[in-house]
Write an enzyme that holds these catalytic residues in place. Structure first.
Site, PDB file in Angstrom:
ATOM      1  N   ASP A 158      -9.282   7.362   0.106  1.00  0.00           N
ATOM      2  CA  ASP A 158      -8.848   6.885  -0.771  1.00  0.00           C
ATOM      3  C   ASP A 158     -10.013   5.020  -0.781  1.00  0.00           C
ATOM      4  O   ASP A 158      -9.207   4.614  -0.785  1.00  0.00           O
ATOM      5  CB  ASP A 158      -7.051   6.288  -0.116  1.00  0.00           C
ATOM      6  CG  ASP A 158      -6.594   5.819  -1.191  1.00  0.00           C
ATOM      7  OD1 ASP A 158      -7.365   5.927  -2.826  1.00  0.00           O
ATOM      8  OD2 ASP A 158      -5.516   5.028  -0.971  1.00  0.00           O
ATOM      9  N   LYS A 191      -0.086  -4.391   9.043  1.00  0.00           N
ATOM     10  CA  LYS A 191       0.674  -3.630   7.846  1.00  0.00           C
ATOM     11  C   LYS A 191       2.143  -2.667   8.167  1.00  0.00           C
ATOM     12  O   LYS A 191       1.880  -2.033   9.442  1.00  0.00           O
ATOM     13  CB  LYS A 191      -0.028  -2.215   7.834  1.00  0.00           C
ATOM     14  CG  LYS A 191      -0.352  -1.352   6.592  1.00  0.00           C
ATOM     15  CD  LYS A 191      -1.124  -0.721   6.488  1.00  0.00           C
ATOM     16  CE  LYS A 191      -2.509  -1.073   5.926  1.00  0.00           C
ATOM     17  NZ  LYS A 191      -2.409  -0.665   4.490  1.00  0.00           N
ATOM     18  N   GLY A 246       1.365  -1.437   0.190  1.00  0.00           N
ATOM     19  CA  GLY A 246      -0.191  -0.177   0.290  1.00  0.00           C
ATOM     20  C   GLY A 246       1.085   1.298  -0.093  1.00  0.00           C
ATOM     21  O   GLY A 246       2.023   1.166   0.044  1.00  0.00           O
ATOM     22  N   GLY A 247       0.288   2.318   0.199  1.00  0.00           N
ATOM     23  CA  GLY A 247       1.389   3.640   0.275  1.00  0.00           C
ATOM     24  C   GLY A 247       2.177   3.661   1.078  1.00  0.00           C
ATOM     25  O   GLY A 247       2.663   4.454   1.199  1.00  0.00           O
ATOM     26  N   PHE A 248       2.021   3.051   2.189  1.00  0.00           N
ATOM     27  CA  PHE A 248       2.340   3.404   3.495  1.00  0.00           C
ATOM     28  C   PHE A 248       3.140   1.892   3.829  1.00  0.00           C
ATOM     29  O   PHE A 248       3.554   2.357   4.614  1.00  0.00           O
ATOM     30  CB  PHE A 248       0.683   3.428   4.646  1.00  0.00           C
ATOM     31  CG  PHE A 248      -0.277   4.314   4.449  1.00  0.00           C
ATOM     32  CD1 PHE A 248      -0.026   5.508   3.234  1.00  0.00           C
ATOM     33  CD2 PHE A 248      -1.072   3.928   4.407  1.00  0.00           C
ATOM     34  CE1 PHE A 248      -1.077   6.137   3.662  1.00  0.00           C
ATOM     35  CE2 PHE A 248      -2.033   4.529   3.640  1.00  0.00           C
ATOM     36  CZ  PHE A 248      -2.435   5.165   3.591  1.00  0.00           C
ATOM     37  N   GLY A 249       3.478   1.210   2.940  1.00  0.00           N
ATOM     38  CA  GLY A 249       4.447   0.018   3.174  1.00  0.00           C
ATOM     39  C   GLY A 249       3.995  -1.140   3.019  1.00  0.00           C
ATOM     40  O   GLY A 249       2.615  -1.346   2.286  1.00  0.00           O
ATOM     41  N   VAL A 303       2.137  -5.613   3.352  1.00  0.00           N
ATOM     42  CA  VAL A 303       1.331  -6.171   4.698  1.00  0.00           C
ATOM     43  C   VAL A 303       1.439  -7.122   4.243  1.00  0.00           C
ATOM     44  O   VAL A 303       1.631  -8.188   3.466  1.00  0.00           O
ATOM     45  CB  VAL A 303      -0.065  -5.796   4.115  1.00  0.00           C
ATOM     46  CG1 VAL A 303      -1.595  -6.172   5.429  1.00  0.00           C
ATOM     47  CG2 VAL A 303      -1.113  -4.535   4.343  1.00  0.00           C
TER      48      VAL A 303
END
Ligand SMILES: *[C@@H]1O[C@H](CO)[C@@H](O)[C@H](O)[C@H]1NC(C)=O
Ligand SMILES: *[C@@H]1O[C@H](CO)[C@@H](O)[C@H](O)[C@H]1NC(C)=O
Ligand SMILES: *[C@@H]1O[C@H](CO)[C@@H](O)[C@H](O)[C@H]1NC(C)=O
Ligand SMILES: *[C@@H]1O[C@H](CO)[C@@H](O)[C@H](O)[C@H]1NC(C)=O
Ligand SMILES: *[C@@H]1O[C@H](CO)[C@@H](O)[C@H](O)[C@H]1NC(C)=O
Ligand SMILES: *[C@@H]1O[C@H](CO)[C@@H](O)[C@H](O)[C@H]1NC(C)=O
Ligand SMILES: *[C@@H]1O[C@H](CO)[C@@H](O)[C@H](O)[C@H]1NC(C)=O
Length: 921
Positions: free
Chosen positions: A730, A628, A609-612, A614
């Site tokens: 999102d 995550k 994902g955009g944050f790292g 999973v």
């Protein structure tokens, strides 16, 4: 015509005396009179008018003063022309006239006498603007001749700017500037969108060319120039007062109306003319003329003075006009004349008239548009205060946003069609600002991003900034601010609507007590967490926080125990005692090591994902989880802020429980490692299921509808069940996860808010798009304002994906959105063409239709036209009912039975035509 020579005459009028006090605002009549380029701060009283002439100090902050060359300093030259202000630098330089009455009409007058002030003997040309609207081109044709330009406009704000724009034809300069208020009944041709520019204003019937009439004879201080032509005209005059009529639109002064002319040869007409003056932006301006008449002779009863007024041979009136004795009347054009190469006025007597025609005064104007609107008045005023307060040494002149090509450096404007431009971001970092934070920043009501970092700002942070509802990023790092962070701002941080940066302010404390603590080693934690503790009062958050804090202090071996701040709560530490409140803290805190064990050293990646990434994992008790792990890059923005944000997220997630939202099991904050632990969703994302080359289990229409309904309910909960509403930001097929029973759960809510800036932490801008291409609300793109309706839009796109089986952005000959793709087919009447062919027609077409209809409503351009998530849920339930009535496995007979309410096969055909059956539309 005489229009040129009177300009020179004007220069001859009036020398000056006396000295009074400083004024940079209107006098008691509302007049502003500026002697541009006059040195110092003190003005003087002008001799003939007794008006106060101010210096331009306080009206402009640019340019330089010059004396005109001595050879042009004739003894009778008015004092105002002795010096000029010139603007060699910058494309646009402006005078700002303040303390006006917004919406009122004003005469604005500028005067120019070059006088070879720069010893270059080059006659300049440049443009003049009123605010953001073009006024006129100034073309200096005679070094010693004065030039006057006057406009009558409605001033939309409580200030107006007069701007000189360099057109690379010489250095702009100005000798004098006047402003005179007018009542709105005057000059009815002038309105908000249309102004008048003076071409000529003449007084007939004087014999001496130096007899200029202005204030106080004309209370509005219009300048009436004599027009003398003893060869063709005879003067007549009176000493009696000439009164104005009721409903007078021009207030021609009695001194002007007391004199008039008639033709010397009584059988001839009065004739005069003017030529149009093409302007760079208006090659053929429209003209308006105003003719002032009054009978000055008491006529015997058998005498008649009656005449026609003709323009280029065409009569203005069908009948003749007879002026009234000692009453001022005007014949005037309401609309501009047709465009002619020359304008000839002739006034001739009618057949019935026994006396020759007469005229007292005459004005001609060209029409300009004032329809261009400048920046929102409050925004513009605030920026002017900010500019002045901090002496911002940038090319900040004129309107902040208009025109776009001259928009101020370091700010971003939002331009909309139906409203005035707004300032949405302001970056004054490293701009040498000192002093306190001006309250004017809080007047920038549309600002989303405000960066005041790395200046020398002192004093406390004004709480008024928390009223800036659009503000999402406030950067105050690297200043000398003191005091504590105001509670209003803390609330905004806590509800996730504001991202505040305030590191590197050595004197800033989070509250009185923590100031001392802050000096210790672990000020990092205290800075962020203590203020939050004070604001956030839910048991769960306080307890969570305590854990967080305690872990941190333990791991660092620091002795600070902030128990005072959490008095009343006994924290639970992974199985410790519960707080006495009934609320449960369900989230578990994991160590990085524990997560490593659970995920088999982060072996299996479930998604990115955009944050790292999973990762797949199992807890000790066998529960399958998704971990995550937040990527390192999302943390560089500064540990402090990151911590605060994670805190907010954790807090939100702790409180949110809904069957259609992915539940959070725990989190990890262990040194630099941050992770969120969620329930595992074995069927993966919705996107994987509907992708055209999907290897996943095929989803029939009813299943798709149920997924849509579940997702809608999850979003509805975020919007309605949370206070303040939580905007997902999102929504997309990849963020809708499916459990083993193919039930939809929304993932990633709250995160986009907190971590929308992963890769580039130094460059935070409101222009950073939140969301995913193809799903982003177009109104948000335009306004940068996220609302719950932005989620509705994205959801509409997901719904179209469910119907069509196509991705949000179709990569074909030209990338087109799924919305366009569907609309194009519907426009052709190709309803079945939009439906995912893999469904093989095994669906109720009305149910699909209704879903498409909902999706198109959700994706309306204007957010106000989109339904709320609650409505979407209700509509989708109706869809599902329609589908449930649809017969499965080809049992077509059932359908007709239902439709007719009977079981007689003979009723089949008519049933198709009723409007009650599911097959009918
Ligand atoms: C302009 O002239 C005045 C006297 O007439 C003088 O005092 C002043 O210094 C001059 N200013 C400049 C800029 O030359
Ligand atoms: C101003 O006057 C012009 C000409 O009469 C007209 O076209 C325009 O609509 C008016 N504007 C407003 C705002 O009334
Ligand atoms: C016009 O008036 C001025 C000043 O009032 C005077 O000096 C001049 O002689 C007059 N000219 C004529 C032609 O009367
Ligand atoms: C005066 O003007 C009217 C209207 O244009 C015209 O019909 C008439 O012939 C003119 N009379 C003279 C004497 O010029
Ligand atoms: C001139 O006088 C006659 C008779 O009074 C009238 O009918 C006619 O309309 C007048 N003409 C004008 C132009 O007023
Ligand atoms: C203002 O200055 C900046 C940087 O020097 C420049 O990029 C910009 O074009 C200037 N804007 C105007 C309106 O002069
Ligand atoms: C703040 O002011 C000091 C002196 O007053 C100066 O040395 C320093 O550079 C300034 N800092 C900034 C960031 O402008």
């Amino acid at each position: 015509m005489a229009a040129r020579s009177w300009l020179l005459l004007l220069c001859l009028a009036a020398t000056a005396g006396g000295v009074l006090q400083v004024r940079a605002q209107p006098d008691s009549q509302g007049f502003i009179s500026i002697d541009c380029g006059f040195p110092g701060k003190t003005g003087y009283v002008e001799d003939t008018t007794k008006l106060w002439y101010a210096t331009d100090d306080g009206f402009t902050d640019a340019g330089a003063n010059h004396n005109i060359s001595v050879q042009f300093m004739t003894p009778r030259l008015g004092k105002r022309y002795h010096n000029v202000r010139s603007f060699p630098d910058g494309e646009r330089n402006c005078y700002t006239l303040r303390s006006l009455e917004a919406g009122l009409k004003y005469i604005v007058r500028a005067l120019f006498l070059y006088g070879n002030y720069d010893n270059l003997n080059r006659l300049p040309m440049f443009d003049l603007y009123i605010g953001v609207n073009f006024w006129t081109m100034v073309n200096i044709s005679d070094p010693g001749g004065g030039q006057l330009t006057e406009a009558i406009v409605v001033v939309p704000d409580d200030f107006v700017q007069v701007c000189l724009v360099n057109t690379v034809s010489g250095t702009p300069f100005i000798s004098a500037l006047d402003l005179r208020p007018l009542e709105n009944r005057l000059y009815p041709q002038v309105n908000v969108t249309q102004g008048l520019v003076l071409n000529t204003r003449n007084n007939f019937g004087l014999t001496n060319e130096t007899d200029i009439i202005r204030y106080p004879d004309d209370p509005h201080d219009r300048i009436w120039l004599p027009w003398v032509n003893p060869i063709d005209w005879v003067e007549i005059s009176t000493t009696s007062m000439v009164q104005s009529i009721d409903d007078d639109h021009f207030d021609a002064p009695t001194a002007v109306m007391q004199t008039a002319i008639t033709p010397r040869n009584a059988s001839k007409s009065i004739e005069f003319s003017w030529d149009p003056e093409p302007q760079p932006k208006d090659p053929s301006p429209g003209y308006i003329a105003i003719l002032h008449f009054s009978e000055l002779q008491l006529l015997p009863s058998n005498a008649v003075r009656q005449f026609y007024v003709n323009l280029n041979g065409m009569s203005w009136f069908s009948s003749g006009f007879t002026p009234h004795y000692l009453y001022a009347e005007a014949d005037y054009a309401r609309k501009p004349f047709l465009r002619y190469p020359q304008y000839n006025i002739s006034i001739n007597a009618t057949a019935n008239s026994t006396l020759p025609p007469i005229i007292n005064a005459f004005e001609v104007f060209s029409v300009i548009t004032t329809a261009i609107v400048g920046t929102d008045a409050l925004d513009a005023s605030a920026m002017m205060v900010i500019k002045a307060k901090y002496q911002v040494n940038k090319n900040w002149t004129g309107d902040p946003c208009v025109p776009k090509t001259l928009a101020w450096d370091r700010l971003t404007c939002k331009y909309a069609i139906s409203s005035r431009p707004r300032i949405t971001s302001l970056n004054l970092s490293s701009s040498g600002l000192s002093g306190d934070i001006s309250s004017s920043f809080a007047d920038l009501k549309a600002v989303q991003y405000l960066d005041l970092s790395n200046n020398n700002l002192t004093g406390s942070i004004p709480d008024a900034l928390s009223q800036l509802t659009s503000l999402t990023v406030l950067d105050l790092t690297g200043n000398q601010l003191s005091g504590s962070i105001p509670s209003g701002l803390l609330k905004r941080i806590q509800d996730g609507s504001l991202h505040l940066r305030y590191g590197n302010n050595p004197n800033l404390c989070s509250n009185g007590n923590s100031c001392q603590l802050a000096k210790r080693k672990n000020k990092l934690v205290i800075y962020i967490l203590v203020p939050v503790i004070l604001v956030v009062v839910t048991v769960s958050t306080a307890a969570l926080l305590f854990c967080l804090l305690r872990r941190r202090t333990e791991s660092r071996g620091n002795s600070v125990k902030p128990r005072n701040e959490v008095t009343g709560y006994v924290p639970r530490n992974n199985g410790g005692r519960m707080p006495s409140s009934s609320l449960q803290l369900e989230n578990r805190r994991f160590t990085y090591l524990e997560l490593g064990v659970a995920t088999d050293n982060f072996r299996r990646v479930l998604g990115r994902g955009g944050f790292g990434c999973v990762y797949d994992g199992f807890l000790e008790n066998g529960t399958r989880v998704a971990v995550k792990l937040l990527s390192k890059s999302s943390k560089n923005q500064g540990d402090k802020e990151f911590l605060a944000e994670v805190y907010v997220v954790a807090q939100i997630l702790t409180r949110i429980h809904h069957k259609n939202l992915v539940s959070m099991i725990g989190y990890c904050k262990d040194g630099d490692n941050m992770a969120l632990v969620y329930e595992h969703m074995p069927e993966g994302t919705l996107q994987e299921h509907i992708a055209e080359n999907s290897s996943k289990r095929f989803l029939p229409w009813r299943q798709r509808l149920q997924i849509a309904l579940g997702s809608a309910q999850g979003l509805e909960y975020l919007h309605k069940g949370c206070n303040p509403p939580l905007i997902h930001r999102d929504v997309k097929a990849a963020n809708i996860l499916l459990n083993a029973r193919l039930e939809a759960k929304i993932a990633d809510f709250g995160l986009s808010k907190a971590f929308s800036r992963d890769n580039d932490d130094t460059h935070v801008s409101t222009n950073t798009l939140v969301g995913t291409s193809g799903y982003v609300d177009p109104e948000y793109l335009m306004t940068m304002q996220l609302t719950t309706k932005s989620d509705v839009y994205s959801f509409g796109v997901v719904l179209l994906e469910l119907v069509t089986g196509k991705p949000a952005v179709l990569h074909g000959l030209e990338n087109s959105s799924i919305i366009q793709w569907v609309q194009q087919r519907l426009a052709r009447g190709d309803i079945e063409g939009v439906v995912d062919a893999r469904m093989h027609g095994d669906h109720d077409i009305n149910s699909v239709w209704k879903a498409v209809d909902i999706a198109l409503k959700c994706t309306m351009q204007a957010s106000v036209q989109r339904p709320a998530m609650t409505d979407v849920v209700a509509l989708l339930q109706e869809c599902l009912e329609l589908e449930d009535r649809h017969p499965k496995d080809g049992s077509m007979a059932d359908r007709f039975v239902y439709a007719t309410g009977g079981d007689n096969p003979s009723s089949r055909i008519p049933a198709m035509d009723t409007s009650t059956g599911p097959a009918a539309r």
